[in-house]
Design a protein around this motif. Structure first.
Motif, PDB file in Angstrom:
ATOM      1  N   ILE A 137       4.953  74.489 -16.622  1.00 23.97           N
ATOM      2  CA  ILE A 137       5.842  75.630 -16.383  1.00 23.97           C
ATOM      3  C   ILE A 137       7.048  75.179 -15.573  1.00 23.97           C
ATOM      4  O   ILE A 137       6.902  74.524 -14.537  1.00 23.97           O
ATOM      5  CB  ILE A 137       5.097  76.749 -15.633  1.00 23.97           C
ATOM      6  N   LEU A 138       8.227  75.541 -16.053  1.00 20.85           N
ATOM      7  CA  LEU A 138       9.466  75.267 -15.321  1.00 20.85           C
ATOM      8  C   LEU A 138      10.119  76.595 -14.958  1.00 20.85           C
ATOM      9  O   LEU A 138      10.358  77.441 -15.823  1.00 20.85           O
ATOM     10  CB  LEU A 138      10.422  74.438 -16.186  1.00 20.85           C
ATOM     11  N   GLU A 159      10.248  69.128 -21.466  1.00 22.12           N
ATOM     12  CA  GLU A 159       8.881  68.838 -21.028  1.00 22.12           C
ATOM     13  C   GLU A 159       8.048  70.089 -20.782  1.00 22.12           C
ATOM     14  O   GLU A 159       6.835  70.007 -20.618  1.00 22.12           O
ATOM     15  CB  GLU A 159       8.915  68.010 -19.735  1.00 22.12           C
ATOM     16  N   ALA A 160       8.696  71.258 -20.748  1.00 23.71           N
ATOM     17  CA  ALA A 160       7.993  72.487 -20.357  1.00 23.71           C
ATOM     18  C   ALA A 160       7.383  73.197 -21.564  1.00 23.71           C
ATOM     19  O   ALA A 160       7.938  73.190 -22.666  1.00 23.71           O
ATOM     20  CB  ALA A 160       8.965  73.423 -19.645  1.00 23.71           C
ATOM     21  N   ASP A 161       6.217  73.792 -21.330  1.00 23.13           N
ATOM     22  CA  ASP A 161       5.617  74.690 -22.320  1.00 23.13           C
ATOM     23  C   ASP A 161       6.137  76.117 -22.132  1.00 23.13           C
ATOM     24  O   ASP A 161       6.251  76.876 -23.089  1.00 23.13           O
ATOM     25  CB  ASP A 161       4.096  74.692 -22.182  1.00 23.13           C
ATOM     26  N   CYS A 162       6.413  76.469 -20.874  1.00 22.54           N
ATOM     27  CA  CYS A 162       6.895  77.803 -20.527  1.00 22.54           C
ATOM     28  C   CYS A 162       8.115  77.651 -19.615  1.00 22.54           C
ATOM     29  O   CYS A 162       8.080  76.873 -18.658  1.00 22.54           O
ATOM     30  CB  CYS A 162       5.832  78.607 -19.780  1.00 22.54           C
ATOM     31  N   LEU A 163       9.170  78.393 -19.913  1.00 22.24           N
ATOM     32  CA  LEU A 163      10.398  78.327 -19.119  1.00 22.24           C
ATOM     33  C   LEU A 163      10.779  79.717 -18.656  1.00 22.24           C
ATOM     34  O   LEU A 163      10.893  80.641 -19.462  1.00 22.24           O
ATOM     35  CB  LEU A 163      11.537  77.744 -19.962  1.00 22.24           C
ATOM     36  N   LEU A 164      10.971  79.852 -17.355  1.00 26.41           N
ATOM     37  CA  LEU A 164      11.455  81.111 -16.775  1.00 26.41           C
ATOM     38  C   LEU A 164      12.766  80.813 -16.062  1.00 26.41           C
ATOM     39  O   LEU A 164      12.840  79.888 -15.249  1.00 26.41           O
ATOM     40  CB  LEU A 164      10.427  81.690 -15.803  1.00 26.41           C
ATOM     41  N   VAL A 165      13.798  81.591 -16.385  1.00 33.33           N
ATOM     42  CA  VAL A 165      15.131  81.374 -15.823  1.00 33.33           C
ATOM     43  C   VAL A 165      15.575  82.611 -15.053  1.00 33.33           C
ATOM     44  O   VAL A 165      15.485  83.735 -15.556  1.00 33.33           O
ATOM     45  CB  VAL A 165      16.165  81.086 -16.942  1.00 33.33           C
ATOM     46  N   PHE A 166      16.047  82.392 -13.824  1.00 30.65           N
ATOM     47  CA  PHE A 166      16.750  83.430 -13.072  1.00 30.65           C
ATOM     48  C   PHE A 166      18.244  83.170 -13.218  1.00 30.65           C
ATOM     49  O   PHE A 166      18.703  82.034 -13.057  1.00 30.65           O
ATOM     50  CB  PHE A 166      16.434  83.344 -11.571  1.00 30.65           C
ATOM     51  N   LEU A 220       9.718  81.642 -23.469  1.00 33.41           N
ATOM     52  CA  LEU A 220      10.981  81.723 -22.734  1.00 33.41           C
ATOM     53  C   LEU A 220      11.118  83.096 -22.105  1.00 33.41           C
ATOM     54  O   LEU A 220      10.876  84.113 -22.766  1.00 33.41           O
ATOM     55  CB  LEU A 220      12.167  81.524 -23.671  1.00 33.41           C
ATOM     56  N   VAL A 221      11.528  83.125 -20.836  1.00 31.72           N
ATOM     57  CA  VAL A 221      11.792  84.383 -20.151  1.00 31.72           C
ATOM     58  C   VAL A 221      13.061  84.223 -19.329  1.00 31.72           C
ATOM     59  O   VAL A 221      13.227  83.231 -18.607  1.00 31.72           O
ATOM     60  CB  VAL A 221      10.628  84.792 -19.218  1.00 31.72           C
ATOM     61  N   LEU A 222      13.965  85.189 -19.435  1.00 32.16           N
ATOM     62  CA  LEU A 222      15.158  85.254 -18.601  1.00 32.16           C
ATOM     63  C   LEU A 222      15.072  86.511 -17.750  1.00 32.16           C
ATOM     64  O   LEU A 222      14.886  87.611 -18.267  1.00 32.16           O
ATOM     65  CB  LEU A 222      16.415  85.309 -19.480  1.00 32.16           C
ATOM     66  N   ILE A 223      15.185  86.340 -16.443  1.00 26.00           N
ATOM     67  CA  ILE A 223      15.276  87.481 -15.526  1.00 26.00           C
ATOM     68  C   ILE A 223      16.703  87.474 -14.996  1.00 26.00           C
ATOM     69  O   ILE A 223      17.090  86.596 -14.219  1.00 26.00           O
ATOM     70  CB  ILE A 223      14.246  87.376 -14.390  1.00 26.00           C
ATOM     71  N   GLY A 224      17.493  88.405 -15.499  1.00 27.21           N
ATOM     72  CA  GLY A 224      18.920  88.389 -15.209  1.00 27.21           C
ATOM     73  C   GLY A 224      19.391  89.659 -14.536  1.00 27.21           C
ATOM     74  O   GLY A 224      18.847  90.739 -14.763  1.00 27.21           O
ATOM     75  N   VAL A 225      20.427  89.516 -13.712  1.00 27.63           N
ATOM     76  CA  VAL A 225      21.014  90.661 -13.029  1.00 27.63           C
ATOM     77  C   VAL A 225      22.480  90.775 -13.443  1.00 27.63           C
ATOM     78  O   VAL A 225      23.145  89.776 -13.702  1.00 27.63           O
ATOM     79  CB  VAL A 225      20.907  90.514 -11.484  1.00 27.63           C
ATOM     80  N   GLN A 226      22.952  92.012 -13.517  1.00 25.42           N
ATOM     81  CA  GLN A 226      24.372  92.249 -13.763  1.00 25.42           C
ATOM     82  C   GLN A 226      25.127  92.057 -12.448  1.00 25.42           C
ATOM     83  O   GLN A 226      24.847  92.731 -11.464  1.00 25.42           O
ATOM     84  CB  GLN A 226      24.588  93.676 -14.279  1.00 25.42           C
TER      85      GLN A 226
END
Length: 203
Positions: free
Chosen positions: A5-6, A56-63, A116-122
């Motif tokens: 996980i990254l 290299e990641a199986d799961c990626l979460l981005v802020f 893939l997950v993106l947690i984004g703010v306006q």
């Protein structure tokens, strides 16, 4: 087999709400500890330099702070193949172009993370050099971290509250309290760039 996980925080701390992603990953690292298969990283504005870590990641979460055209401070959770599209929704800076290219390159090499997950703010304010998060954006950090903790638990990497001080993942001189506390007042440090060049437009 454990999922690799990254968790990436991307953006530029020096341009106000652009720093949201990095501040989130900093706070996650400071408050929780995770199993060894989890890597927390300040991705800053590094663009393609991040490619090997993503591959290299199986799961990626981005802020990140992403201009969706929403009300400032609105939080969005974007999942799966929607993530690359949203990363390029309205490019606020070069880092978003660069990260969209990272995802494309990972896909072309057959090494795009399966999840893939993106947690984004306006964002509310970007044109404030040396500024920090605006209150409406800073208020979304706790909800963003809670979303991330839920995803990490779903991926088999439950976070535990830290019982000792964490090794910082960004330069200690840029820690949010120090960064905000040492900022000179506006009459001593121009906020929007070099006034000598801005005045040329009006001349």
């Amino acid at each position: 087999m454990e999922k690799r996980i990254l968790v990436l925080g991307i953006g530029n701390l020096l341009w106000a709400d652009e720093g949201f992603g990095v501040r989130c990953v900093e706070a996650l690292n400071a408050g929780w500890q995770f199993p060894p298969q989890v890597t927390l990283m300040d991705g800053g504005t590094q663009g393609l330099y991040l490619l090997p870590y993503v591959q290299e990641a199986d799961c990626l979460l981005v802020f990140d702070a992403v201009d969706y055209g929403d009300t400032p401070g609105d939080l969005r959770e974007v999942v799966g193949d929607q993530v690359p599209r949203f990363m390029g929704a309205k490019k606020m800076s070069l880092h978003q172009t660069g990260f969209q290219e990272v995802l494309m390159a990972a896909e072309l090499t057959g090494k795009l993370p399966a999840e893939l997950v993106l947690i984004g703010v306006q964002p509310e304010e970007l044109e404030d050099f040396g500024g920090s998060l605006r209150d409406v954006v800073k208020a979304q950090m706790a909800p963003a971290l809670n979303l991330a903790l839920d995803w990490l638990e779903r991926w088999g990497a439950t976070g535990r509250l830290r019982d000792s001080e964490a090794e910082p993942i960004t330069d200690a001189a840029l820690a949010i309290d120090l960064y905000e506390g040492e900022r000179p007042p506006a009459d001593q440090a121009y906020r929007l760039g070099d006034a000598r060049f801005l005045n040329l437009e009006a001349a």
